[in-house]
Write a protein that holds these residues in place. Structure first.
Motif, PDB file in Angstrom:
ATOM      1  N   GLU A  72     -35.853  20.184 -15.165  1.00 32.25           N
ATOM      2  CA  GLU A  72     -35.314  19.589 -16.389  1.00 32.25           C
ATOM      3  C   GLU A  72     -35.563  20.538 -17.549  1.00 32.25           C
ATOM      4  N   LYS A  73     -34.513  20.818 -18.311  1.00 28.31           N
ATOM      5  CA  LYS A  73     -34.614  21.737 -19.445  1.00 28.31           C
ATOM      6  C   LYS A  73     -34.654  20.948 -20.751  1.00 28.31           C
ATOM      7  N   VAL A  74     -35.666  21.244 -21.582  1.00 33.61           N
ATOM      8  CA  VAL A  74     -35.822  20.569 -22.875  1.00 33.61           C
ATOM      9  C   VAL A  74     -36.010  21.646 -23.949  1.00 33.61           C
ATOM     10  N   PRO A  75     -34.935  22.133 -24.564  1.00 40.14           N
ATOM     11  CA  PRO A  75     -35.073  23.159 -25.604  1.00 40.14           C
ATOM     12  C   PRO A  75     -35.939  22.643 -26.752  1.00 40.14           C
ATOM     13  N   MET A  76     -36.844  23.492 -27.240  1.00 40.16           N
ATOM     14  CA  MET A  76     -37.816  23.056 -28.236  1.00 40.16           C
ATOM     15  C   MET A  76     -37.734  23.911 -29.502  1.00 40.16           C
ATOM     16  N   ALA A  77     -38.476  23.480 -30.519  1.00 40.84           N
ATOM     17  CA  ALA A  77     -38.643  24.205 -31.775  1.00 40.84           C
ATOM     18  C   ALA A  77     -39.888  23.641 -32.437  1.00 40.84           C
ATOM     19  N   ASP A  78     -40.320  24.275 -33.531  1.00 45.57           N
ATOM     20  CA  ASP A  78     -41.529  23.792 -34.201  1.00 45.57           C
ATOM     21  C   ASP A  78     -41.262  23.298 -35.615  1.00 45.57           C
ATOM     22  N   GLY A  79     -39.990  22.985 -35.900  1.00 48.73           N
ATOM     23  CA  GLY A  79     -39.635  22.490 -37.221  1.00 48.73           C
ATOM     24  C   GLY A  79     -39.026  23.542 -38.114  1.00 48.73           C
ATOM     25  N   GLY A  80     -39.104  24.806 -37.726  1.00 52.78           N
ATOM     26  CA  GLY A  80     -38.527  25.886 -38.509  1.00 52.78           C
ATOM     27  C   GLY A  80     -37.107  26.194 -38.068  1.00 52.78           C
ATOM     28  N   GLU A  81     -36.731  27.450 -38.256  1.00 52.67           N
ATOM     29  CA  GLU A  81     -35.385  27.889 -37.887  1.00 52.67           C
ATOM     30  C   GLU A  81     -35.102  27.573 -36.425  1.00 52.67           C
ATOM     31  N   GLY A  82     -33.927  27.019 -36.167  1.00 55.78           N
ATOM     32  CA  GLY A  82     -33.536  26.683 -34.804  1.00 55.78           C
ATOM     33  C   GLY A  82     -33.811  25.253 -34.402  1.00 55.78           C
ATOM     34  N   THR A  83     -34.447  24.478 -35.285  1.00 58.40           N
ATOM     35  CA  THR A  83     -34.794  23.099 -34.933  1.00 58.40           C
ATOM     36  C   THR A  83     -33.552  22.242 -34.716  1.00 58.40           C
ATOM     37  N   VAL A  84     -32.551  22.408 -35.561  1.00 55.05           N
ATOM     38  CA  VAL A  84     -31.320  21.623 -35.405  1.00 55.05           C
ATOM     39  C   VAL A  84     -30.711  21.869 -34.032  1.00 55.05           C
ATOM     40  N   GLN A  85     -30.498  23.146 -33.696  1.00 52.89           N
ATOM     41  CA  GLN A  85     -29.862  23.473 -32.420  1.00 52.89           C
ATOM     42  C   GLN A  85     -30.683  22.988 -31.238  1.00 52.89           C
ATOM     43  N   SER A  86     -32.002  23.174 -31.305  1.00 48.53           N
ATOM     44  CA  SER A  86     -32.859  22.787 -30.185  1.00 48.53           C
ATOM     45  C   SER A  86     -32.834  21.286 -29.945  1.00 48.53           C
ATOM     46  N   LEU A  87     -32.943  20.496 -31.005  1.00 53.79           N
ATOM     47  CA  LEU A  87     -32.962  19.045 -30.830  1.00 53.79           C
ATOM     48  C   LEU A  87     -31.595  18.500 -30.420  1.00 53.79           C
ATOM     49  N   VAL A  88     -30.542  19.126 -30.917  1.00 53.50           N
ATOM     50  CA  VAL A  88     -29.197  18.719 -30.471  1.00 53.50           C
ATOM     51  C   VAL A  88     -29.032  19.020 -28.983  1.00 53.50           C
ATOM     52  N   ASP A  89     -29.472  20.204 -28.560  1.00 49.19           N
ATOM     53  CA  ASP A  89     -29.377  20.569 -27.145  1.00 49.19           C
ATOM     54  C   ASP A  89     -30.262  19.670 -26.280  1.00 49.19           C
ATOM     55  N   ALA A  90     -31.457  19.344 -26.766  1.00 46.96           N
ATOM     56  CA  ALA A  90     -32.413  18.564 -25.977  1.00 46.96           C
ATOM     57  C   ALA A  90     -31.995  17.110 -25.814  1.00 46.96           C
ATOM     58  N   THR A  91     -31.214  16.587 -26.770  1.00 49.46           N
ATOM     59  CA  THR A  91     -30.883  15.154 -26.743  1.00 49.46           C
ATOM     60  C   THR A  91     -29.405  14.873 -26.481  1.00 49.46           C
ATOM     61  N   ILE A 100     -36.140  16.429 -41.515  1.00 45.85           N
ATOM     62  CA  ILE A 100     -35.775  17.518 -42.418  1.00 45.85           C
ATOM     63  C   ILE A 100     -36.788  18.650 -42.313  1.00 45.85           C
ATOM     64  N   GLY A 101     -36.311  19.826 -41.925  1.00 43.31           N
ATOM     65  CA  GLY A 101     -37.136  21.027 -41.912  1.00 43.31           C
ATOM     66  C   GLY A 101     -36.999  21.729 -43.249  1.00 43.31           C
ATOM     67  N   ILE A 102     -38.119  22.082 -43.868  1.00 44.87           N
ATOM     68  CA  ILE A 102     -38.030  22.596 -45.242  1.00 44.87           C
ATOM     69  C   ILE A 102     -38.550  24.024 -45.398  1.00 44.87           C
ATOM     70  N   GLY A 103     -38.446  24.825 -44.361  1.00 44.26           N
ATOM     71  CA  GLY A 103     -38.847  26.224 -44.468  1.00 44.26           C
ATOM     72  C   GLY A 103     -37.724  27.098 -45.005  1.00 44.26           C
ATOM     73  N   GLY A 104     -38.090  28.249 -45.566  1.00 44.84           N
ATOM     74  CA  GLY A 104     -37.114  29.270 -45.939  1.00 44.84           C
ATOM     75  C   GLY A 104     -36.321  29.007 -47.195  1.00 44.84           C
ATOM     76  N   SER A 105     -36.890  28.303 -48.161  1.00 44.42           N
ATOM     77  CA  SER A 105     -36.129  27.918 -49.345  1.00 44.42           C
ATOM     78  C   SER A 105     -35.981  29.054 -50.347  1.00 44.42           C
ATOM     79  N   ALA A 106     -34.926  28.952 -51.163  1.00 45.83           N
ATOM     80  CA  ALA A 106     -34.693  29.879 -52.274  1.00 45.83           C
ATOM     81  C   ALA A 106     -35.071  29.241 -53.601  1.00 45.83           C
ATOM     82  N   THR A 107     -35.630  28.042 -53.567  1.00 44.90           N
ATOM     83  CA  THR A 107     -35.708  27.188 -54.750  1.00 44.90           C
ATOM     84  C   THR A 107     -37.132  26.920 -55.219  1.00 44.90           C
TER      85      THR A 107
END
Length: 382
Positions: free
Chosen positions: A37-56, A131-138
Motif C-alpha cells: 500500500e502506497k501512502v504519499p506523505m509530507a510534513d506540512g511544507g512544500e508538496g503537502t497538497v499533492q501528497s495528501l491528494v494522492d494519499a486520499t 493550511i501550510g504556512i511556510g515560504g511566505s513573502a509577507t
C-alpha cells in the motif's frame, strides 16, 4: 506479507507518489506477492497538497487569486478524498517565490490571495481547512487574508487599510460583522513547525523579514506595526495572539489565522499522518518503508520519516528509511523509531546525475532493503 510505503518527496526530483512507486518496483523484485500500500506523505511544507491528494484519492483545483503584489494569478489547492477537507499551501498564493528579487518588500506584500484560496475552498463546500504556512513573502499578520474573507480592518477615517505590513500602522479598528459566515462552521488547522511569537527579537519581522527584503530600518517599523496589530486584536476581538507559539510564522499569518478563523496550530507531520489515516493503514502491516531526500540531524524535528516511524511504533512495526543521502549526524533517528537507513547512491556521482536517475536509484535501493529483510527472515535462532 503487507508492506506500507509512506515516503516524503525527494525535493527537486520526484513527488512523494513517484518515490513510493519506485520503491514498490524494487520491493516486488523480492516480494512479488506482497500486499503493498502506497501512502504519499509530507510534513506540512512544500508538496503537502499533492501528497495528501494522492494519499486520499482527492483532486487538485485551481482558483484565480492575487499574488503578494496584487497581480492576478492561478493558484492551486487540494480537496481530499472525503470531499470536505481542503488543503492549502499559502505559498501558492502568497509565497516568496512569486515575488522577483528586486521587488521583495514586506511593507507592501499581502496575504490577500491566501484569503481568496480559503474562500474558494469554502465555496466548494469544504468545512475543514488544513493550511501550510511556510515560504511566505509577507509580514502583514494575515490582514490581507482577513480582508479577502470579509473582515474590515479600518483606518481612523473608516477606510480599509492598504495592503502590506507597512499599512498596519494605520489600523484603527477591526470589524468582523461581514466576515464570511461559513468560517464559523469550519475547522481550521494550521501546519506550523516554528515556535516564533508575533513580535520581538524572535518574532516574524526580525527573524524572517530579511529574507523577504526588509532592511534593518524596515524590520523595526514592521515589528512595531505587528505589535500595534496585536493590541488592536486584543481590544476589538478579545483575543491575545501575540505570544502564542507559532504566531510569528509566515509574517504573522499564524496570528491572523488564530484571530480571524479560530485556527489551531499543530505539527505539520502530525496533521498529515492524521489526514492520511496512517495509523489505520498500519494496523495489519508487517513492514513500513519511508524516506526523504536527505536524512540528517534535523529529521528528528518533525520531518516525515520520523513522523511515520512514530506512528509505526504504536503498532510495533519495523521501519526502514530510504534517502537520497544520509548525513553523518543522522544517528539520532534510530532513537526516534527508524530501524535502518539505506541511501540510494551506490557510488560517488554529481548531484545532477543522482536527481536525473532518481527513479532507478530508488528502485535499486528498495530492492536492497527488501533483500536484507528477506535475509533476516531466514536467520535461524539456535
Amino acid at each position: 506479507m503487507k508492506i506500507v510505503i509512506a515516503p516524503d518527496s525527494f525535493k527537486g526530483s520526484l513527488t512523494a507518489l513517484q518515490v513510493a512507486e519506485a520503491m514498490e518496483v524494487g520491493l516486488r523484485r523480492v516480494f512479488p506477492d506482497a500486499a503493498i500500500e502506497k501512502v504519499p506523505m509530507a510534513d506540512g511544507g512544500e508538496g503537502t497538497v499533492q501528497s495528501l491528494v494522492d494519499a486520499t484519492g482527492g483532486e487538485i483545483l485551481t482558483a484565480q487569486v492575487l499574488d503578494p503584489l496584487g497581480n492576478s494569478i492561478n493558484a492551486q489547492y487540494g480537496v481530499l478524498g472525503d470531499g470536505i477537507t481542503a488543503v492549502i499551501e499559502m505559498a501558492a498564493a502568497s509565497g516568496l517565490t512569486l515575488v522577483p528579487l528586486d521587488k521583495r518588500d514586506p511593507r507592501v506584500t499581502t496575504t490577500y490571495g491566501t484569503g481568496e484560496l480559503i474562500r474558494a475552498a469554502l465555496a466548494h463546500g469544504c468545512r475543514k481547512l488544513i493550511i501550510g504556512i511556510g515560504g511566505s513573502a509577507t509580514n502583514d499578520g494575515g490582514a490581507g487574508m482577513a480582508q479577502a474573507l470579509g473582515a474590515k480592518l479600518l483606518t481612523a477615517s473608516g477606510e480599509q487599510i492598504e495592503p502590506g505590513g507597512g499599512s498596519l500602522a494605520t489600523l484603527n479598528s477591526i470589524d468582523l460583522s461581514e466576515l464570511d459566515p461559513r468560517i464559523a462552521k469550519t475547522e481550521t488547522v494550521v501546519a506550523c513547525d516554528v515556535n516564533n511569537p508575533l513580535t520581538g527579537k524572535q518574532g516574524a519581522s526580525h527573524v524572517y523579514g530579511p529574507q523577504k527584503g526588509a532592511t534593518p530600518e524596515m524590520i523595526e517599523a514592521l515589528d512595531a506595526n505587528l505589535a500595534h496589530f496585536d493590541k488592536t486584536v486584543q481590544r476589538d476581538l478579545s483575543k491575545s495572539v501575540g505570544n502564542v507559539q507559532g504566531a510569528g510564522a509566515a509574517g504573522g499569518l499564524g496570528a491572523g489565522l488564530i484571530a480571524f478563523l479560530n485556527a489551531s496550530l499543530k505539527s505539520g507531520i502530525d496533521i498529515v499522518t492524521e489526514a492520511a489515516q496512517l495509523s489505520k493503514r498500519f494496523a495489519d502491516a508487517d513492514l513500513v518503508i519511508t524516506g526523504e531526500g536527505q536524512i540528517n540531524f534535523q529529521t528528528v524535528f518533525g520531518k516525515t520519516p520520523v513522523g511515520v516511524a512514530k506512528v509505526a511504533k504504536t503498532h510495533n512495526i519495523p521501519v526502514i528509511a530510504i534517502a537520497g543521502s544520509i548525513a553523518d549526524d543522522s544517528h539520532g533517528v534510530y532513537d526516534a523509531g527508524i530501524d535502518a537507513m539505506i541511501d540510494i547512491v551506490p557510488e560517488p556521482m554529481p548531484l545532477e546525475a543522482a536527481i536525473e536517475n532518481a527513479t532507478t536509484l530508488i528502485e535499486t535501493a528498495a530492492e536492497r532493503a527488501g533483500r536484507m529483510v528477506a535475509t533476516g527472515m531466514k536467520i535461524k535462532r539456535h
